[in-house]
Each structure stands twice: as C-alpha cells, then as structure tokens.
Scaffold this active site. Structure first.
Site: not given
Ligand code: DGJ
Length: 706
Positions: A443, A507
């Site tokens: 990430d 997301d």
C-alpha cells in the site's frame, strides 16, 4: 529530403513508417499500407509558405528549438547556461525485427540521444529516449520527453480525471488549437491523473473510428500533452516532470525516459483495448504467473479494520474457506502499535499483544483450510508516532527547515537513504522468509509533498528506489505475488505491473461506482489485474445499499474477492457470496483470457460488457442497468466478437431475484434460452430484459455447431 531512407515497423493491424536522413521523422503511423515506400518522402514533402522559416522543418521524435521547431521541445537542459539548444544529427540506425534504435549526437553540445522504438504483433508501439552527457561538466536536464505525431484528423480526445474512491473517470473533448495538457505532481501515479489518453477521429466510439491510445509507464510525476501546432500538425508528448536541479548528468552518465506505450486501432476503443490487453498479458505481466488461476480473495480491511483478534480471524478464515475463498489476506492493523491510522507505520514487527502466539498458527490454519495467506504492508511510509521515527527521524523524505503537511497522519521514508532502504527490505524479507506468505498487499496512502534527499530534489529517484525495493523483494522471493495499492487506485500503471501481479482498483466497493471505475480502467488493463471485491451490502464509502446479485456480478469481471467480515453476514448473504465465487471460478478461465468488449448500448442507462473466448467458442455478457431505463421498452443488446457463421446457444445465467416480477413478462429468450448465429447476435441482437436501476443480469453464449 528525398535522399532519406524509409524504414518500416509492422504490427498486425498497424504500421509505422519513418524517414531517416540527418534526423528521423515519422511519416505514417496507422493502417498498414503494403508495397514499396521509397517515394513516400517525395509524396509527403511539405510546401514552404511565406512567413515561415525559409526551409521546411521536420517534426522529429524529439523536437528541437535549435532546428526551428517551435513546439514543446523534446529536451531542455543546459551546462551552466551553455549547450541549451542542442540539435542532434542522426548517425546510426539499427533495425532488429520489430525494434529500431536510432543514435543521434550533437558533438558540440557533447550529448548523444538514443531513441528506441518497437512495434509488436499486438500493435503496441513503445518509445523511449536515453540522453548521455559526453563532456566533463555536468549537464542539467530539465526535460526529456517522448513525442509522437498524430494526424490532423485526430480531432477528439478521451482523457481521465478522478480522485480517491472515484478513479478512472473519462471525459471527451474536442482537440482544438490550444491542445490539452495534464500534469501530475503528486509523487505517485495518482488517482487524479491516470497517465493515459486517447486521441481519435471525431466521434470515435467503442466500435468505430481511428484511435491512437497512449499510456506513460511511470509511477511518479508526469506531464502529458497533445498539441495542435499553429501550422496544423499535431503531436502527443509524454514526460516525467523533473524537479529543479534533480537531474544532473556527470560525464558518461545517461538518463532514460520511461516507456511511452501507444497503439493505433482502426476499430475504435475496443480494438485499442485488445492491443493493450494482449500486450500486457504477453509482455508486461510477470511470466511465471501468467498461467496461474487468480485465487479468490478475502481481504480483512472492511471486515475488521484495526480490530485484530487471532481467534476471530481464524473464524473468518474458516467461513471464508467454506464459501470458496482461495486466498486470505490480513490487511492493516497486525503490527506493533497499529490500533488506528495515527501511529506505528514503520514498525514492521508483529504486534504480540494482538497475536500472543505469533502469526504462524493463523497462517497454518489458513493453509490447512486450503487457502494461500497474504499480508498487508505499507513499506514507504512512517508515522512520527513510531519507534522507527523516534530512532531515525533523519529517514524522513523531507526538505530540512520546512514543515510538511501530513497525509493520513503519515510521512514518507527517504528510500535513497541506504540504511532506510536496507531496513525496509530486511523487515519484508523477515516476514516472507519466516512465514508461508504467498502474497503481499503493498500500500501507499499519501501523496509526496517534499521529495528531498540531502537537501536536494529527489522525486525521480524516490520512484526509482521504490521500483528497486519491489524488485529486490521479488528477486529474493520470486514466488510471492504482490498487489499494488495506493489508497485504492493511486498507483496503477504498466511500469508497476512489470513487478506486481494485481492492482487494488479502488477503495470504493460500491457496485454502481465500480461499474464506472472498472470500465475506465478496462481501456488499458485486462480484467485479471483489476482487484474487484464484493463489499458489504451497505457500502462503506458511499453508504448506498446494493443487492448481493448486483455486487456479485460487478465483482465477477475482475480478479474477484470479498471485502467484509463473513462471520457477521446473514445466511442469505453468505449463500450469495458462495454463488458468485462459484460462478467466478467457473468463468475465470474465460474472463481472464478472453477478449473484453465494452458493448455499445441503445440507452445510456445501460452498461454492457462482454468477454468472448479467443477461439470464439463461448462468451459471457453482463448487462448492468445503471439508472432507470429511459424508455418503456429497453432496446436490443448486440454482442460483438463472435464467429459470424457459428451457432450459439444463448442463456440467461444470472438475474435479480425479482426478475420475473417487475414486469408482466420478460423477453422469451430469458426464460427458455435461444439459438442464434454469431452474425445475428452482433447485427440484430436480442431484446433486452427490463431491469430495475442498479441491478444486472448475466448471459452465457456457447457455440453448439462445432
Ligand atoms: C488503503 C487501502 O486501499 C485499503 O484497502 C486498506 O488496505 C487501507 N489502506 C489500510 O490502511
């Protein structure tokens, strides 16, 4: 100009013709033209109108002001104020099959320029430049751009915009005098400025028109522009944005641009996507994994966030396995002090308070249940509230003497600091060597504001060092797969994909939003690299609610996963997950190898996607109803890409629960199926069912005459 040599690169459905003399100029990049081209230079020799420079000036692959090209230059630099207007003479050309290298030099300026061009059988053209300094003093490079010409008929653009949870939004605009420019200065590929665009003939669409698509493979700052010159010529230019002073080439040193990938299609956007998808599959994706079916994920993030309890996680794993999940991933929250998003980034040690018996029992359990195990990391980041920062405040990527804003309460680590780099590698290496970890989710949750190293600008090198870190991890652990995530889709490009296996697309797991996001991404990427999860019915990022059927069908057309806590889900929802997981598994070979077609619709409220097998023996079609139908009768769906003479059995294989109750009667074929030729399916099609907004159906076609 008529003494020039004409060279060709040939793809399958496209061709690049170049004239090489004292410089190289692209004469044609488009449909293949057979036959001898020795007279092409003569045929295309431009007139010289009054009011311009007295001689015609070529539009080379690197426009030079000193030659008399007034466009944005291909190179801008200087040697303490000198050698700032180089003009290169082409002195060596080499062609090997589909690749050309052109070497040019400006002896006076002490610079050489190597241009590499290749056009493969998938019709993807790649170009990059390498600039070398041959003089003792430093050559300061401000810009080094890749430039390709566009014909005057390229009159319209499709460009991208977006933001967090809203990636890959496309917009159409005419290409007029003034042109187009996008700049990304966010330090990563970014949600906002995906580094790609498409130029085409006016009104190009999914099936029609000539298009020239471009993707700039770089995960840092970039500039893309399309210029309409005042003389009518058009160019596309892609480059890294270098920060002041950051590129100084010492004698003998070189700078190579990222690759600019481009593709011409005479058959609209679908044709272009087929080229890019085939190229990605054949040459960009790590080869070892190309044949491996992509396991269905369960990712813990939206299920438990930072609330980790190994007993509970094992229960989640048990229930995941029962639903058919094949890879279980523990997301953020597993390491020392990480109880929220304010602290602990950098402290890559297991939180023994949360995991008193270690990670092994959890991983063993996951493996016993027949699943692979994956773990989340955010290696490039650091919180000030971390042991790492307390020990090494000097590891921050920063400009001394300036405060910098935080992003998600965190800062970036200076990867050019060798000790920091070695530490990060050693922590990743420790986990990958100690445990049976098949996959890491890598990430990167903030933008880079002050990319400073030892006081100097270091944006370019930070990105290079990120690549180096991933490469080192891959070399040490070649069987580990990596997902590139940056707060969802903030780092999605071809250069990352060379070293990773999958992207976390967004997301946003809202199926309606995902329909748009995934469509935008599908122009350049095949479905198997597009992480696509079924989230909870009540979407965390939009607070909308969607049925399991709409969520399931939307996630089906990517690399599928589940992003929730299965323990808390109802029996009905779990049955839904099982159903769509099983459906995905049965369709996975087709979805992850076939040709994706974005199918034109009669009604903007529909979005239709088809995947047709390479041998055209089968296909699967998703019809999504995004909004209320415009008309009472819903029009036709025409399915492209099938074999015209073949006979197909057409069947509806998934529909909303109330499918037959929302109208007096749905089209007959949705109940009984039907048999149609490929030509009928693509030319006339089938009557669309009537659907409620935010629902979808799935149709399967199987060839029955062979
Ligand atoms: C952002 C990612 O996109 C999410 O999926 C999740 O991994 C969080 N970061 C964790 O902090």
């Amino acid at each position: 100009m008529n003494t020039k040599t004409v060279l060709e690169l040939n793809g399958t459905d496209s061709q690049l013709v170049l004239a090489c003399g004292d410089s190289a100029e692209i004469l044609h990049w488009g449909k293949p033209v057979a036959g001898d081209k020795t007279q092409a230079v003569l045929a295309l020799r431009r007139p010289v109108p009054y009011g311009r420079l007295d001689n015609d000036v070529a539009m080379t692959l690197s426009p030079e002001l000193g030659r008399g090209v007034f466009s944005s230059p291909g190179i801008e630099g200087h040697r303490d104020g000198l050698d700032w207007a180089p003009v290169f003479t082409l002195n060596h050309v080499e062609q090997h099959d589909d690749t050309l290298s052109l070497e040019s030099a400006d002896e006076g300026a002490g610079l050489t320029l190597l241009t590499e061009l290749s056009l493969d059988k998938h019709d993807v053209l790649k170009v990059r430049h390498t600039l070398t300094n041959n003089k003792p003093s430093n050559y300061q490079v401000n810009r080094l751009a890749n430039t390709l010409p566009l014909p005057a008929r390229a009159g319209e653009l499709m460009t991208y915009h977006g933001r967090w949870v809203h990636e890959f939004q496309t917009v159409r605009q005419p290409l007029l005098q003034g042109g187009y420019q996008q700049e990304n200065r966010r330090g990563r590929t970014s949600h906002e400025h995906y580094p790609a665009l498409v130029a085409g003939t006016p009104h190009f669409d999914e099936m029609h028109g000539e298009v020239w698509g471009f993707h700039f493979a770089w995960s840092g700052n970039h500039r893309l522009r399309v210029d309409v010159k005042t003389d009518g010529r058009r160019i596309m230019q892609a480059e890294e944005i270098y920060l002041p002073g950051e590129i100084a080439l010492a004698e003998g040193e070189s700078l190579t641009t990222p690759w600019l990938y481009a593709s011409y299609s005479a058959n609209g956007l679908n044709g272009m996507s087929h080229h890019f998808h085939d190229h990605v599959r054949a040459t960009i994706l790590p080869a070892d994994f190309a044949q491996k079916p992509r396991p269905i994920h369960l990712n813990t993030w939206e299920g438990i966030y930072f609330d980790h309890n190994p007993g509970y996680i094992m229960e989640m794993a048990t229930q995941s396995a029962a639903m058919g999940v094949e890879r279980f991933i523990i997301d953020d929250g597993w390491f020392r002090g990480r109880n929220g998003d304010k602290a602990a980034l950098g402290d890559w040690f297991l939180d023994e308070g949360k995991y008193p018996d270690g990670l092994k029992p959890v991983i063993d359990n996951v493996n016993r249940l027949g699943m692979e195990f994956g773990l989340w990391f955010e290696p490039e980041m650091i919180n000030k509230d971390s042991d790492l920062y307390r020990e090494h405040p000097e590891w921050l990527l920063a400009v001394d003497g300036y405060e910098q804003p935080t992003g998600r309460n965190q800062y970036v680590i200076d990867l050019q600091n060798d000790e920091a780099f070695a530490f990060l590698f050693s922590r990743l290496d420790h986990f990958l060597s100690t445990y049976n970890i098949a996959y890491i989710k890598w990430d990167m949750n903030r933008e880079i504001v002050q990319p400073g190293h030892l006081g100097k600008a270091a944006g370019h090198n930070q990105t290079e060092r990120y690549y180096a870190l991933v490469d080192k991890v891959r070399a040490a652990h070649p069987n580990v797969e990596i997902e590139s995530c940056a707060a969802g889709g903030g780092r999605i490009d071809f250069e990352v994909l060379k070293r990773t296996h999958r992207f976390w697309t967004s997301d946003n797991n809202d199926a309606l939003e995902r329909q748009h996001i995934q469509r935008g991404m599908s122009y350049f990427f095949p479905p198997e690299v597009m992480g696509s999860h079924i989230g909870a019915a009540h979407c965390h990022s939009t607070r909308r609610r969607h049925s399991i059927a709409f969520r399931g069908l939307t996630a089906l057309f990517g690399h599928m996963g589940i992003e929730l806590d299965p323990v808390k889900e109802s029996q009905e929802e779990k049955q839904g997950f099982e159903r769509y997981i099983a459906l995905h598994k049965s369709l996975r070979p087709l979805l992850h190898s076939g040709k994706t077609w974005r199918v034109p619709t009669d009604d903007a409220a529909h979005q239709i996607l088809a995947v047709v097998a390479e041998d055209k023996s089968e296909a699967v079609v998703q019809i999504a109803q995004l909004a209320m139908p415009t008309n009472a009768l819903s029009g036709h769906v025409r399915i492209p890409g099938l074999s015209p003479d073949a006979l197909y059995r057409v069947e509806l294989i998934d529909a909303p629960e109330n499918f037959n109750d929302i109208v007096n009667c749905q089209p007959a074929w949705t109940q009984e199926g039907c048999e149609l030729s490929g030509e009928w399916c693509s030319t006339v099609g089938l009557t669309m069912p009537i659907l409620d907004a935010e629902t979808a159906v799935l149709i399967a076609l199987k060839r029955i005459d062979a």
